[in-house]
Design an enzyme around this catalytic site. Structure first.
Site, PDB file in Angstrom:
ATOM      1  N   ASP A   1       0.825  -1.202   0.000  1.00  0.00           N
ATOM      2  CA  ASP A   1       0.000   0.000   0.000  1.00  0.00           C
ATOM      3  C   ASP A   1       0.868   1.265   0.000  1.00  0.00           C
ATOM      4  OD1 ASP A   1      -2.368   1.470   0.047  1.00  0.00           O
ATOM      5  OD2 ASP A   1      -3.227   0.326   1.703  1.00  0.00           O
TER       6      ASP A   1
ATOM      7  N   TRP B   1      -3.440   3.369  -5.820  1.00  0.00           N
ATOM      8  CA  TRP B   1      -4.696   4.048  -6.162  1.00  0.00           C
ATOM      9  C   TRP B   1      -4.640   4.863  -7.462  1.00  0.00           C
ATOM     10  CZ3 TRP B   1      -2.627   7.225  -1.821  1.00  0.00           C
ATOM     11  CH2 TRP B   1      -2.360   6.445  -0.714  1.00  0.00           C
ATOM     12  N   GLY B   2      -3.785   4.499  -8.411  1.00  0.00           N
ATOM     13  CA  GLY B   2      -3.664   5.254  -9.653  1.00  0.00           C
ATOM     14  C   GLY B   2      -2.824   6.505  -9.521  1.00  0.00           C
TER      15      GLY B   2
ATOM     16  N   ASP C   1     -10.072   3.034  -4.130  1.00  0.00           N
ATOM     17  CA  ASP C   1     -10.761   1.819  -3.698  1.00  0.00           C
ATOM     18  C   ASP C   1     -12.163   1.715  -4.294  1.00  0.00           C
ATOM     19  OD1 ASP C   1      -8.543   1.452  -2.148  1.00  0.00           O
ATOM     20  OD2 ASP C   1      -9.597   1.482  -0.224  1.00  0.00           O
TER      21      ASP C   1
END
Length: 417
Positions: free
Chosen positions: A151, A188-189, A209
């Site tokens: 993450d 997340w792009g 998300d």
């Protein structure tokens, strides 16, 4: 100012040189398929949750269909590292430890995944891996971990180092363990990873998300792939599909744009909406990671996840995602996508989605599908996957009658023998 500019140039060159020396990652010629704890359980899961899920993957036939990864998302960790500086599991939740869990999962013929973060802390303030990449990678390898979801939360001071460099450091650490560990980025792009993440990862998140909704986004969600506000969370299925219009061409064996976990079986969508969800994730070559509680899933949702013909499209040898065809789509009503297939006799896949509010007829001109232009209709068999029947063409076009709202017609064209 000149000194600052020079430093920035040198830093960019250093990162570029590291990217050029691409580490060899896990074998990712096809997308990962499995289950993840986050969508249903958030941090409220334990050893029994994982054992029950793993055994259910086997008993339901999901494992046999290809769902191999069992991924522990955020919440498995203790809030502090051990006395040797290693991440450690929450002893209350996982009394037998992660090595035991890996052995349990492996005995079932499955693979174990785990979660960490490229920051000092992760999203829930558990220890991140920034500055501990080699220690953590060795720990995961020694435990028998097969998959790392990595993450980008909680960077704090680590965010003075570019995401590319932080993610790259872990990729080398994983490679140096000598264990085959699938490396899945979750950023997340941010900073448009389709331009760089394939250099050192097996998959990368292309958006914020997902939300368990077919067409209702949370506030502030970006509708396209390239706007600066990528929107951290709350992206509906339909908006995730919309974003892929711009980047599906980047999909290729070796590193996959990840449209986030599947919301099939969470009880928020109709059967047609779940079919559409699964059709697009499979055809667009996103990893197929179940987010539902499969110990309580309905028979209808389970049948969708088990559809062998759709899974075959996901795992097709070509590894090429279909493209959105604006000339034969109708904005706000109908989307038509098409792309090549190469497994066995399959030649082409078409997705025709009615995302309007009423049933409609969709006409697909044969000559406007690039993959079909070298074939005559008599040479090909057309399979309506969800209807489980073969179709006939009318001249040089395909007419799909009474396509319901939010339904996708998933068509596979294969050469007649």
């Amino acid at each position: 100012m000149q000194l600052i500019a020079l430093c920035l140039i040198i830093d960019s060159l250093c990162v570029a040189s590291r990217l050029a020396a691409k580490p060899q990652m896990a074998s990712a010629n096809t997308e990962a398929i499995g289950w993840n704890s986050w969508n249903t359980f958030k941090t409220n899961f334990n050893q029994s949750t994982i054992e029950d899920t793993a055994s259910t993957l086997v008993s339901t036939g999901l494992a046999r269909a290809g769902y191999k990864y069992v991924v522990l998302d955020e919440g498995w960790q203790a809030l502090t590292r051990d006395s040797h500086g290693r991440q450690q599991p929450n002893a209350t939740k996982f009394p037998s430890g992660i090595s035991y869990l890996a052995e349990y999962v492996h005995r079932l013929g499955l693979k174990l995944g785990i979660y960490s973060d490229a920051g000092i802390y992760d999203c829930g303030f558990y220890p991140g891996s920034y500055g501990f990449e080699e220690v953590d990678a060795d720990t995961y390898a020694n435990w028998g971990v097969d998959y790392l979801k990595y993450d980008n939360c909680g960077g704090f001071y680590a965010n003075t180092v570019s995401p590319q460099e932080r993610f790259l450091t872990m990729s080398y650490a994983l490679k140096n363990t000598g264990r085959d560990i699938f490396y899945s980025l979750c950023q997340w792009g941010n900073q448009f990873p389709w331009f760089w993440a394939d250099q050192f990862s097996d998959s990368y998140r292309m958006s914020g998300d997902i939300k368990s909704s077919f067409n209702s986004d949370s506030s502030g969600v970006c509708k396209t792939a390239y706007c600066l506000n990528t929107g951290y969370a709350g992206v509906s299925v339909l908006t995730m599909i919309r974003k892929m219009r711009e980047i599906s061409a980047f999909q290729a064996p070796g590193s996959w744009a990840d449209m986030d976990m599947l919301e099939i079986g969470t009880g928020t969508m109709t059967e047609f909406e779940e079919q559409t969800h699964f059709s697009f994730w499979a055809a667009l070559k996103s990893p197929l990671i179940i987010g539902a509680d499969i110990t309580k899933i309905s028979s209808t949702s389970l049948a969708i996840l088990l559809n062998k013909e759709v899974i075959a499209i996901s795992q097709d040898d070509a590894g090429i995602a279909p493209a959105f065809l604006p000339n034969i789509s109708v904005e706000g009503s109908v989307q038509v996508w098409a792309g090549p297939l190469s497994s066995q006799n399959s030649k082409c896949v078409i997705l025709a989605l009615n995302y309007g509010n009423n049933s409609t007829e969709i006409t697909i001109p044969w000559g406007q599908i690039p993959t079909l232009q070298n074939f005559k209709s008599a040479q090909l068999k057309i399979r309506d996957v969800w209807a489980e029947q073969n179709l006939k063409t009318t001249g040089m076009e395909i007419k799909l009658l009474n396509v319901s709202s939010h339904q996708t017609k998933l068509l596979v064209f294969s050469k007649k023998r």
